[in-house]
Structures are given as C-alpha cells and as structure tokens.
Design an enzyme around this catalytic site. Structure first.
Site, PDB file in Angstrom:
ATOM      1  N   SER A  23       4.071 -13.606  15.933  1.00  0.00           N
ATOM      2  CA  SER A  23       2.613 -13.775  16.067  1.00  0.00           C
ATOM      3  C   SER A  23       2.147 -13.704  17.519  1.00  0.00           C
ATOM      4  CB  SER A  23       2.211 -15.123  15.467  1.00  0.00           C
ATOM      5  OG  SER A  23       0.860 -15.382  15.745  1.00  0.00           O
ATOM      6  N   SER A  25      -0.701 -14.993  18.259  1.00  0.00           N
ATOM      7  CA  SER A  25      -1.696 -16.064  18.363  1.00  0.00           C
ATOM      8  C   SER A  25      -1.392 -17.110  19.451  1.00  0.00           C
ATOM      9  CB  SER A  25      -1.883 -16.744  17.017  1.00  0.00           C
ATOM     10  OG  SER A  25      -2.520 -15.856  16.133  1.00  0.00           O
ATOM     11  N   THR A  70      -0.455 -18.260   8.489  1.00  0.00           N
ATOM     12  CA  THR A  70      -0.069 -16.876   8.232  1.00  0.00           C
ATOM     13  C   THR A  70       0.940 -16.826   7.088  1.00  0.00           C
ATOM     14  OG1 THR A  70       0.592 -14.805   9.271  1.00  0.00           O
ATOM     15  CG2 THR A  70       1.738 -16.775  10.036  1.00  0.00           C
ATOM     16  N   LYS A  74      -0.864 -18.450   3.196  1.00  0.00           N
ATOM     17  CA  LYS A  74      -2.329 -18.309   3.119  1.00  0.00           C
ATOM     18  C   LYS A  74      -2.895 -18.781   1.776  1.00  0.00           C
ATOM     19  CE  LYS A  74      -3.283 -14.774   6.531  1.00  0.00           C
ATOM     20  NZ  LYS A  74      -4.052 -13.551   6.800  1.00  0.00           N
ATOM     21  N   GLY A 137      -5.531  -7.759   0.390  1.00  0.00           N
ATOM     22  CA  GLY A 137      -6.101  -9.003   0.898  1.00  0.00           C
ATOM     23  C   GLY A 137      -7.148  -8.778   1.980  1.00  0.00           C
ATOM     24  N   ARG A 159      -4.876   3.351  -3.453  1.00  0.00           N
ATOM     25  CA  ARG A 159      -3.701   3.981  -4.080  1.00  0.00           C
ATOM     26  C   ARG A 159      -3.536   3.449  -5.504  1.00  0.00           C
ATOM     27  NH1 ARG A 159       1.890   2.759  -1.151  1.00  0.00           N
ATOM     28  NH2 ARG A 159       1.227   0.643  -1.687  1.00  0.00           N
ATOM     29  N   THR A 160      -3.693   2.138  -5.684  1.00  0.00           N
ATOM     30  CA  THR A 160      -3.615   1.531  -7.020  1.00  0.00           C
ATOM     31  C   THR A 160      -5.039   1.282  -7.517  1.00  0.00           C
ATOM     32  OG1 THR A 160      -1.639   0.404  -6.203  1.00  0.00           O
ATOM     33  CG2 THR A 160      -2.481  -0.324  -8.325  1.00  0.00           C
TER      34      THR A 160
HETATM   35  P1  ATR Z   1      -3.309  -6.934   3.613  1.00  0.00           P
HETATM   36  O1  ATR Z   1      -3.260  -8.422   3.374  1.00  0.00           O
HETATM   37  O2  ATR Z   1      -2.967  -6.553   5.026  1.00  0.00           O
HETATM   38  O3  ATR Z   1      -4.573  -6.302   3.138  1.00  0.00           O
HETATM   39  P2  ATR Z   1      -2.060  -5.992   1.198  1.00  0.00           P
HETATM   40  O4  ATR Z   1      -2.799  -7.018   0.426  1.00  0.00           O
HETATM   41  O5  ATR Z   1      -0.619  -5.757   0.901  1.00  0.00           O
HETATM   42  O6  ATR Z   1      -2.095  -6.320   2.767  1.00  0.00           O
HETATM   43  O7  ATR Z   1      -2.889  -4.608   1.073  1.00  0.00           O
HETATM   44  C1  ATR Z   1      -2.415  -3.424   1.650  1.00  0.00           C
HETATM   45  C2  ATR Z   1      -3.374  -2.282   1.314  1.00  0.00           C
HETATM   46  O8  ATR Z   1      -2.879  -1.084   1.919  1.00  0.00           O
HETATM   47  C3  ATR Z   1      -3.494  -1.989  -0.175  1.00  0.00           C
HETATM   48  O9  ATR Z   1      -4.772  -1.442  -0.436  1.00  0.00           O
HETATM   49  C4  ATR Z   1      -2.395  -0.933  -0.369  1.00  0.00           C
HETATM   50  O10 ATR Z   1      -2.574  -0.121  -1.504  1.00  0.00           O
HETATM   51  P3  ATR Z   1      -2.029  -0.641  -2.951  1.00  0.00           P
HETATM   52  O11 ATR Z   1      -3.056  -1.613  -3.442  1.00  0.00           O
HETATM   53  O12 ATR Z   1      -1.937   0.581  -3.775  1.00  0.00           O
HETATM   54  O13 ATR Z   1      -0.692  -1.281  -2.686  1.00  0.00           O
HETATM   55  C5  ATR Z   1      -2.605  -0.116   0.876  1.00  0.00           C
HETATM   56  N1  ATR Z   1      -1.414   0.657   1.252  1.00  0.00           N
HETATM   57  C6  ATR Z   1      -0.294   0.188   1.833  1.00  0.00           C
HETATM   58  N2  ATR Z   1       0.586   1.202   2.047  1.00  0.00           N
HETATM   59  C7  ATR Z   1      -0.006   2.335   1.588  1.00  0.00           C
HETATM   60  C8  ATR Z   1       0.369   3.702   1.523  1.00  0.00           C
HETATM   61  N3  ATR Z   1       1.553   4.139   1.996  1.00  0.00           N
HETATM   62  N4  ATR Z   1      -0.505   4.600   0.991  1.00  0.00           N
HETATM   63  C9  ATR Z   1      -1.704   4.187   0.519  1.00  0.00           C
HETATM   64  N5  ATR Z   1      -2.114   2.896   0.538  1.00  0.00           N
HETATM   65  C10 ATR Z   1      -1.297   1.979   1.071  1.00  0.00           C
END
Ligand code: ATR
Length: 241
Positions: A23, A25, A70, A74, A137, A159-160
């Site tokens: 971190s 921070s 962190t 969280k 998140g 992506r999802t």
């Molecule tokens: P954070 O707390 O930093 O937001 P997270 O909750 O894991 O971390 O979210 C990561 C985001 O980046 C999600 O929208 C993820 O897409 P998915 O919901 O499909 O997992 C996206 N992400 C991470 N790696 C990716 C990749 N290689 N291509 C496209 N989207 C990606």
C-alpha cells in the site's frame, strides 16, 4: 520538508488489510500530515480476519482516530462497525472508518473522491450521458456517485454482461428516472467515457475500440498507474480532454 516529530500528542491513523505491504497509503498520508503540519502518523496494520474484533477494541482503547480498509476486509469489516454511511450500505463495502460519537462509522469514499477529481478538472457531470466500462467494485462506487450527482443517462459495457445488468438495477433504485442501457451499440455518442476496469494497468491494452473513444466528448480512467493509460493516450490523440 521538515522531519516528522513524534511526541506525546501524536495522533495515530492507519490501514488494515492482508497484505498491506504494497500500500502507498502510509507513505502518502504521513507526507500529507507533515506538509499540512498535522501532528499525526499513519501506520500499516497487517492482520488475520479472526483478530478483527480484538484490533478494533485495541484501536478504541488506544484512541486511534480512524483507519482505511483494504483487501480482503472491505466487506468483512461491516458486521464489526456500529454504523455505515448510505453509500457504504448500498455498495456493501467500506474503505474508511472513523471513530465518532456513534462509535465506529464506515464510509466508502471511492465515489466521492472520483467526483471531486472530476470537479477539480472543471467539469460538471450533471445532465450528462455516460458510458461506463466495467461493473466490478470500483464501477459500482463510481457509478453510484455519478448518479447521485445527477447524470441523466448511463450505458454499461462489461466483459461479464450479467454483472452490468445487476449494476444497472442498483443504479435505477437510486434514481428511477435514469436512462440505463447494458452493452449498447458501439456507434452511440456520449458526453463522458469512464474506464473502471483494470484493463490498461499493466499491459498496453485498451478496454474499448477506437470508435467508442472517438464517440465520446471526454474521457476518464480510474487507473492511476500508469498516469496516461492506453485509453487516455488514444483520447489525447483524438483531441478528447
Ligand atoms: P475493482 O474492485 O478494482 O473494481 P473488480 O471488482 O474485480 O475490481 O472489477 C474488475 C473489473 O475489471 C470488472 O468489470 C472486470 O470484468 P468482469 O466483471 O467481467 O470480471 C474487469 N476486467 C478485469 N480484467 C479484464 C479483462 N482482461 N478484460 C475485460 N474486463 C476486465
């Protein structure tokens, strides 16, 4: 810069997590305290989950003023708190805890920090049509604050797709008048493009096509390292602030 002077009145703040060694921070906040002449230090507290209640008791007894949270605490910290802010409750996530008159209160400051950084660049999000890339998140925190600051429309690409749909429903609960669309056509036009995914952090990748970038009037990336991500580089090349 003057050296830190620690004395009997020095206040303690910190960050809990596991690990916390990565971190920025402690360094960042201790330097901020120094520069502002605030007699405080900010320390890392790497802990095991089983010890969370004991740590909070120790913090209370020793008069610690507040701390950041962190990964992986969280969400896990919430049952141990006395009260949480509206945003933290909606998001189910806390990154800042302060000890006040009602005990330990948890906040989620990611969204308000994001909005403040945009406002400090001289931009007003109210009434704007936004394209949000991501539904994790960070996306949740950022989009909730955009909705609370009166954007008129939000389209979400992720992506999802299921996660984007779920996020859309949460945002509609906050403002039923909001226009929400998931996975829109790539030729739609937007006032603001927000990348909230981790794409662009390490590899030289961009989360959206050139056409999507060219159809936006302004772009922001929540990734701060590198400061200019491939997405921002393309925006700059296209004259997009
Ligand atoms: P954070 O707390 O930093 O937001 P997270 O909750 O894991 O971390 O979210 C990561 C985001 O980046 C999600 O929208 C993820 O897409 P998915 O919901 O499909 O997992 C996206 N992400 C991470 N790696 C990716 C990749 N290689 N291509 C496209 N989207 C990606």
């Amino acid at each position: 810069m003057t050296a830190i002077s620690i004395n009997g009145k020095t206040a303690i703040y910190g960050i809990i997590g596991n690990p916390v060694s990565h971190s920025f921070s402690p360094d960042m906040h201790t330097h901020a305290f120094q520069n502002l002449g605030i007699n405080s230090v900010y320390l890392p507290f790497p802990i095991e989950e089983d010890n969370l209640p004991f740590l909070l008791d120790a913090f209370r007894i020793t008069g610690l003023k507040g701390f950041n949270v962190t990964v992986p605490f969280k969400e896990k910290i919430i049952p141990y708190l006395d009260v949480v802010s509206k945003e933290a409750d909606i998001l189910g996530s806390v990154n800042t805890v302060i000890f006040g008159s009602s005990g330990w209160k948890g906040y989620s400051t990611d969204g308000s920090g994001f909005i403040r950084s945009i406002q400090e660049s001289g931009y007003d999000v109210s009434g704007k049509k936004v394209l949000l890339v991501g539904a994790g998140g960070s996306a949740k925190a950022v989009s909730l604050s955009l909705v609370q600051n009166q954007i008129s429309s939000i389209h979400i690409i992720n992506r999802t797709a299921k996660k984007a749909e779920k996020l859309g429903k949460i945002l509609l609960k906050e403002n039923s008048q909001l226009e929400v669309k998931v996975n829109p056509d790539s030729d739609e036009k937007y006032d603001l493009l927000v990348n909230s995914t981790s794409v662009g952090m390490q590899k030289k990748e961009c989360p959206v096509s050139d056409t999507v970038i060219q159809n936006c009037r302004r772009a922001v990336d929540i990734i701060y390292n590198p400061p200019i991500t491939p997405l921002l580089q393309k925006a700059i090349q296209n004259g997009i602030p």
